[in-house]
Design a protein around this motif. Structure first.
Motif, PDB file in Angstrom:
ATOM      1  N   PHE A 189      14.151 -16.266   5.414  1.00 53.17           N
ATOM      2  CA  PHE A 189      13.197 -16.289   4.325  1.00 53.17           C
ATOM      3  C   PHE A 189      13.999 -16.179   3.024  1.00 53.17           C
ATOM      4  N   GLN A 194      13.563 -15.197  -1.427  1.00 51.99           N
ATOM      5  CA  GLN A 194      12.728 -14.722  -2.526  1.00 51.99           C
ATOM      6  C   GLN A 194      13.443 -14.956  -3.840  1.00 51.99           C
ATOM      7  N   ARG A 243       8.153 -13.873  -1.445  1.00 48.91           N
ATOM      8  CA  ARG A 243       9.080 -14.302  -0.406  1.00 48.91           C
ATOM      9  C   ARG A 243       8.475 -15.478   0.351  1.00 48.91           C
ATOM     10  N   GLU A 244       9.310 -16.453   0.697  1.00 47.48           N
ATOM     11  CA  GLU A 244       8.821 -17.637   1.380  1.00 47.48           C
ATOM     12  C   GLU A 244       9.689 -17.955   2.592  1.00 47.48           C
ATOM     13  N   PHE A 245       9.083 -18.604   3.548  1.00 47.50           N
ATOM     14  CA  PHE A 245       9.759 -19.019   4.771  1.00 47.50           C
ATOM     15  C   PHE A 245      10.703 -20.186   4.482  1.00 47.50           C
ATOM     16  N   SER A 303       6.772 -19.287  10.960  1.00 45.90           N
ATOM     17  CA  SER A 303       6.879 -19.081   9.513  1.00 45.90           C
ATOM     18  C   SER A 303       6.119 -17.839   9.048  1.00 45.90           C
ATOM     19  N   GLU A 347       5.778 -14.288   8.327  1.00 40.35           N
ATOM     20  CA  GLU A 347       6.697 -13.156   8.204  1.00 40.35           C
ATOM     21  C   GLU A 347       6.124 -11.882   8.797  1.00 40.35           C
TER      22      GLU A 347
END
Length: 124
Positions: free
Chosen positions: A36, A38, A44-46, A106, A108
């Motif tokens: 991930f 950020q 925060r992103e996959f 994906s 989290e």
């Protein structure tokens, strides 16, 4: 499982970095692992995920064709090869792991174990 992310740094646009996620624990080979990221001021992103045996991978659309996730269970390590980097790839990159029978995901919320993050900065 304890995770240690490394390999970040400062690179020019178009450059490459290989991130590593080293794990402790004898059962690491049974865990799915994801990366991930950020960016400052963003959620925060996959980025990418890989199944426990490396047989299945998932990527977010923005990195497909540029990033490759892989693993070496003998070394308890997952890698993220990042190529053709763009300024928008600048972020702290985190690795995470889960041991559920779910597959690389994906989401989290599925991941129980997280590394401390490694900074990737791409200059234009």
């Amino acid at each position: 499982v304890q995770l240690q992310a490394s390999g970040g740094g400062l690179v020019q646009a178009g450059g490459s970095l290989r991130l590593s996620c080293a794990a402790s624990g004898r059962t690491f080979s049974s865990y799915d692992v994801a990366w991930f990221r950020q960016a400052p001021g963003k959620e925060r992103e996959f980025v990418a995920a890989i199944s426990w045996n490396g047989g299945s991978t998932v990527y977010t659309d923005s990195v497909k064709g540029r990033f490759t996730i892989s693993r070496d269970n003998a070394k308890n390590t997952v890698y993220l090869q990042t190529n053709s980097l763009k300024p928008e790839d600048t972020a702290v990159y985190y690795c995470a792991a889960h041991g559920r029978v779910w597959g690389p995901s994906s989401d989290e919320g599925l991941y129980d174990y997280w590394g401390q993050g490694t900074q990737v900065t791409v200059s234009s």
